[in-house]
Write a protein that holds these residues in place. Structure first.
Motif, short mmCIF file in Angstrom:
data_model
loop_
_atom_site.label_atom_id
_atom_site.label_comp_id
_atom_site.label_asym_id
_atom_site.label_seq_id
_atom_site.Cartn_x
_atom_site.Cartn_y
_atom_site.Cartn_z
N PRO A 161 25.66 32.36 68.09
CA PRO A 161 26.45 33.59 67.98
C PRO A 161 27.20 33.64 66.66
O PRO A 161 27.49 32.59 66.06
CB PRO A 161 27.42 33.48 69.17
CG PRO A 161 27.51 32.02 69.46
CD PRO A 161 26.17 31.47 69.15
N PRO A 162 27.50 34.85 66.19
CA PRO A 162 28.21 34.96 64.91
C PRO A 162 29.60 34.32 64.98
O PRO A 162 30.29 34.42 65.98
CB PRO A 162 28.33 36.48 64.69
CG PRO A 162 28.19 37.07 66.07
CD PRO A 162 27.26 36.16 66.80
N GLN A 163 29.96 33.65 63.91
CA GLN A 163 31.25 32.97 63.85
C GLN A 163 32.33 33.95 63.39
O GLN A 163 32.10 34.75 62.48
CB GLN A 163 31.19 31.78 62.89
CG GLN A 163 30.21 30.71 63.30
CD GLN A 163 30.59 30.09 64.63
OE1 GLN A 163 31.77 29.85 64.90
NE2 GLN A 163 29.60 29.82 65.47
N VAL A 333 43.35 39.77 59.93
CA VAL A 333 42.74 40.04 61.23
C VAL A 333 41.46 39.23 61.37
O VAL A 333 40.66 39.15 60.42
CB VAL A 333 42.43 41.56 61.39
CG1 VAL A 333 41.80 41.84 62.76
CG2 VAL A 333 43.70 42.38 61.22
N THR A 334 41.24 38.63 62.53
CA THR A 334 40.03 37.86 62.80
C THR A 334 39.00 38.76 63.47
O THR A 334 39.27 39.36 64.50
CB THR A 334 40.33 36.66 63.70
OG1 THR A 334 41.33 35.84 63.06
CG2 THR A 334 39.08 35.84 63.97
N VAL A 335 37.80 38.86 62.88
CA VAL A 335 36.74 39.72 63.40
C VAL A 335 35.44 38.93 63.48
O VAL A 335 35.26 37.89 62.80
CB VAL A 335 36.55 40.98 62.52
CG1 VAL A 335 37.79 41.82 62.51
CG2 VAL A 335 36.15 40.58 61.10
N ASN A 336 34.49 39.42 64.28
CA ASN A 336 33.16 38.84 64.36
C ASN A 336 32.23 39.61 63.46
O ASN A 336 32.13 40.84 63.53
CB ASN A 336 32.64 38.89 65.81
CG ASN A 336 33.42 37.98 66.72
OD1 ASN A 336 33.83 36.88 66.32
ND2 ASN A 336 33.66 38.42 67.93
N GLN A 337 31.51 38.90 62.60
CA GLN A 337 30.58 39.57 61.69
C GLN A 337 29.30 39.97 62.40
O GLN A 337 28.88 39.32 63.34
CB GLN A 337 30.25 38.66 60.51
CG GLN A 337 31.42 38.49 59.55
CD GLN A 337 31.03 37.72 58.31
OE1 GLN A 337 30.12 36.88 58.37
NE2 GLN A 337 31.69 37.97 57.21
#
Length: 337
Positions: A161-163, A333-337
């Protein structure tokens, strides 16, 4: 003359009551998003045409978002009208697209297909694949197993899964929100918080950091009400947090200020002038020229007294109001690529 004075006093009191106003405020209970979605979907299913369309309904604190595909502008308007007429709905955001009738029907959920009956030729007759063999028929051919050495190679592992990555939104970025809760300087106090949603997505280097419709919170950093004689009511709002991916981030932005349309000093002058004019008319009727002068003074005093008894004009910001805030500090902000 006691009687004319008593009549003059009664008329002055009547005028004061006529100039005094009151307002009623209605507080509504928080909307039930689950009940709103169920009610809208139930109404759509009752329509013979709309129930075949791919319409998806999402509600967040009374703000309903409609997505999917319909067959015409009339169908789009009908879906939006159903959403607007549902109890508890504060705002409807219509993201429905209009396609052809075939596209709308093709995107609608389909019933699961029935398994096909495959047939094979056995001993000169056709036998259904799921038909039980007859007593006189031959037994099914044994299954031939491949030797261990010829087993196929195992399939490749699924991709990881994307980090998640941390993206920084720089200071000076404008964040546009749309209010959900109303703001009223007559009822709200400094320190109160109200709900809002992000109206435009915030992107950085082509990556959406804060999506549209993300939850936001606004704080009343200052609430001022006009005095009895002079002054102007005002409120100051500040964006203090946004929620992305289930995580709430503190935000440092500038303030938004809104003032009442008119000041108390101007209202006092106008109402005192009106009271003096009416008092002069009453005095003239009661006692001629001298009575007119006395009545004007009494009327001006009554107008000023009404101004002191009247509530200051409040600042009101209704739901669905768009407000721009500018970041004063960078936001990570932390997001999923």
């Amino acid at each position: 003359m006691i009687y004319p004075r008593a009549r003059m006093a009664a008329l002055t009191v009547a005028i004061a009551f006529a100039l005094t106003g009151c307002s009623l405020f209605k507080h509504s209970s928080p909307p039930n998003d689950g009940a709103i979605v169920s009610s809208i979907e139930s109404k759509l299913f009752q329509d013979p045409v709309l129930k075949t369309r791919d319409v998806r309904v999402v509600s967040q604190q009374g703000v309903v978002v409609l997505t999917g595909t319909v067959g015409s502008d009339q169908e789009k308007s009908a879906v939006e009208q159903i959403a607007h007429s549902t109890d508890g709905v504060k705002q409807v955001i219509d993201e429905l697209s209009v396609g052809s009738q075939q596209q709308a029907e093709a995107q609608a959920p389909e019933a699961p297909a029935q398994p096909e009956t495959r047939r094979s030729r056995r001993h000169g007759r056709t036998v259904a694949q799921n038909e039980a063999p007859s007593e006189s028929g031959s037994t099914p051919a044994p299954v031939v197993q491949s030797p261990p050495g010829s087993a196929s190679a195992p399939s490749s592992e699924p991709p990881s899964p994307p980090q998640p990555v941390e993206i920084t939104v720089p200071a000076g970025t404008v964040i546009t929100v749309r209010t959900v809760d109303p703001v009223d300087s007559a009822t709200n106090q400094t320190g109160d918080e109200v709900s809002a949603t992000i109206d435009s997505p915030v992107s950085e280097d082509g990556q959406i950091v804060i999506p549209r419709y993300a939850k936001a919170r606004l704080k009343l950093v200052s609430v001022k009400n006009a005095g009895h004689i002079k002054g102007r009511s005002e409120v100051q709002l500040q964006l203090v947090s946004v929620t992305v991916g289930g995580k709430t981030y503190a935000v440092d932005t500038g303030t938004y200020q809104q003032e009442a349309s008119s000041s108390r000093g101007k209202q006092t002058a106008e109402r005192a002038g009106i009271g003096a004019a009416i008092g002069g008319i009453i005095g003239a009727i009661a006692g001629g020229g001298k009575g007119a002068a006395i009545g004007a003074g009494v009327g001006a005093g009554a107008g000023t007294g009404v101004q002191m008894a009247t509530k200051a004009q409040a600042v009101k910001i209704p739901p669905e109001t768009k407000i721009d805030f500018t970041l004063r500090s960078p936001l990570r902000v932390t997001v999923n690529q």
